[in-house]
Enzyme design. Structure first.
Site, PDB file in Angstrom:
ATOM      1  N   GLU A   1      -4.354  20.892 -12.708  1.00 28.42           N
ATOM      2  CA  GLU A   1      -5.079  22.161 -13.279  1.00 28.42           C
ATOM      3  C   GLU A   1      -6.496  22.050 -12.829  1.00 28.42           C
ATOM      4  O   GLU A   1      -7.270  20.876 -12.029  1.00 28.42           O
ATOM      5  CB  GLU A   1      -5.188  21.837 -14.728  1.00 28.42           C
ATOM      6  CG  GLU A   1      -3.809  21.877 -15.358  1.00 28.42           C
ATOM      7  CD  GLU A   1      -3.202  23.112 -15.475  1.00 28.42           C
ATOM      8  OE1 GLU A   1      -3.792  24.080 -15.238  1.00 28.42           O
ATOM      9  OE2 GLU A   1      -1.619  23.054 -15.692  1.00 28.42           O
TER      10      GLU A   1
ATOM     11  N   LYS B   1       4.634  14.422 -22.739  1.00 27.48           N
ATOM     12  CA  LYS B   1       6.092  14.074 -22.390  1.00 27.48           C
ATOM     13  C   LYS B   1       6.932  13.175 -22.888  1.00 27.48           C
ATOM     14  O   LYS B   1       7.797  13.136 -23.175  1.00 27.48           O
ATOM     15  CB  LYS B   1       6.337  14.212 -20.719  1.00 27.48           C
ATOM     16  CG  LYS B   1       5.902  15.650 -20.286  1.00 27.48           C
ATOM     17  CD  LYS B   1       5.714  15.656 -18.701  1.00 27.48           C
ATOM     18  CE  LYS B   1       5.270  16.580 -18.043  1.00 27.48           C
ATOM     19  NZ  LYS B   1       5.018  16.683 -16.613  1.00 27.48           N
TER      20      LYS B   1
ATOM     21  N   ASP C   1      -1.043  14.624 -20.142  1.00 23.85           N
ATOM     22  CA  ASP C   1       0.162  15.553 -20.077  1.00 23.85           C
ATOM     23  C   ASP C   1       1.475  14.625 -20.026  1.00 23.85           C
ATOM     24  O   ASP C   1       2.320  14.775 -20.526  1.00 23.85           O
ATOM     25  CB  ASP C   1      -0.155  15.970 -18.509  1.00 23.85           C
ATOM     26  CG  ASP C   1       1.241  16.971 -18.292  1.00 23.85           C
ATOM     27  OD1 ASP C   1       1.506  17.878 -18.956  1.00 23.85           O
ATOM     28  OD2 ASP C   1       1.858  16.792 -17.206  1.00 23.85           O
TER      29      ASP C   1
ATOM     30  N   GLY D   1       4.017  22.849  -9.750  1.00 21.19           N
ATOM     31  CA  GLY D   1       3.910  23.851  -8.669  1.00 21.19           C
ATOM     32  C   GLY D   1       4.200  25.222  -9.430  1.00 21.19           C
ATOM     33  O   GLY D   1       5.157  24.836 -10.361  1.00 21.19           O
TER      34      GLY D   1
ATOM     35  N   GLY E   1      -1.978  23.444  -6.505  1.00 25.17           N
ATOM     36  CA  GLY E   1      -1.365  23.908  -7.733  1.00 25.17           C
ATOM     37  C   GLY E   1      -0.598  22.867  -8.764  1.00 25.17           C
ATOM     38  O   GLY E   1      -0.162  23.059  -9.550  1.00 25.17           O
TER      39      GLY E   1
END
Length: 265
Positions: free
Chosen positions: A18, A33, A29, A135, A15
């Site tokens: 993706e 950020k 990603d 997670g 997990g």
């Protein structure tokens, strides 16, 4: 030592990545950020298009092994830093890319599903914040925390979000950054090769800090060649990129096997 596909499949099973892992492995990603953290840090809005982004799909097992031999680890870093040019003008460089870090650097110990934010402040010095970044449970906790914060602001009648943008510092292109390079070269094993490479680096104003050479022989052709691993001193991204392009044009270069940036040295 695992193959990329196997490691990615395990990350998806746990997990951490993706089902469509593009945003994870291509650095998107991390770039999102980076834009958020740069906005908070420098009080100026930054968007995804302001972030130079490279993922980890081109990092090879040979790169990882060579980095280990030289005392480095490879991490995907999101870097936001304020730069000042010779005329005193300021700008912000925001970039995401695989990076070599010395094994003793605090970020080198961040593994698994953990993330860390490492800050260098003028007066506070070096600070690091560390915790789980992926997670089900950590993600749910973060989302629930945001919901509680929003609900509390609504109940108390306060603003639904905090405005931190108070100024404007321009976003700089990747060419303005100052960094070091790790360059892997497959070269002809003959006299004068090292001198020609060193001369070309000098012509572009880039100084070599470390150079390692390994001789290997092709099993089929029985022809010997040399694997060079070079770490440069810090220089402008533009000068380093121009140096790599010039090296590719040398007739003694069989191939440029890898180009990675180096931080923390």
């Amino acid at each position: 030592g695992a193959q990329f596909a196997d490691a990615l499949a395990e990350a998806q099973r746990l997990g951490y990545a993706e089902a469509d892992p593009t945003a994870d492995v291509e650095g998107h990603d991390a770039a999102a950020k980076a834009a958020i953290l740069a906005t908070l840090s420098f009080h100026t809005r930054f968007a995804l298009e302001n972030v130079h982004c490279e993922g980890i799909t081109n990092v090879s097992a040979a790169d990882i092994a060579a980095a280990k031999d030289a005392g480095f680890v490879i991490k995907l870093l999101a870097i936001a830093e304020k730069l000042t040019d010779a005329d005193g003008g300021e700008g912000i460089s925001v970039r995401v890319h695989p990076t070599l870090l010395p094994r003793e650097h605090p970020l080198a110990a961040v593994r698994g599903a953990f993330n860390a934010v490492f800050i260098e402040a003028e007066n506070a010095g070096e600070l690091m914040f560390y915790g789980q970044g992926a997670g089900g449970t950590p993600t749910a906790s973060a989302v629930l925390g945001d919901l509680v914060s929003a609900a509390r602001r609504l109940v108390l009648g306060g603003p639904q979000r905090t405005e931190t943008t108070t100024g404007h510092v321009p976003a700089l292109p990747i060419e303005a950054a100052t960094t070091s390079y790790y360059i892997g070269l497959d070269v002809a094993d003959q006299p004068g090769v090292l001198a020609r490479i060193a001369q070309l680096f000098a012509e572009h104003g880039v100084s070599i800090e470390i150079m390692r050479q390994t001789i290997h022989k092709d099993a089929e052709s029985n022809v010997e060649s040399a694997e060079l691993r070079i770490v440069t001193h810090r220089a402008s991204e533009a000068a380093l990129a121009a140096t790599v392009e010039a090296v590719k044009g040398l007739d003694v270069i069989n191939s440029v096997t890898s180009v990675l940036r180096v931080e923390g040295v």
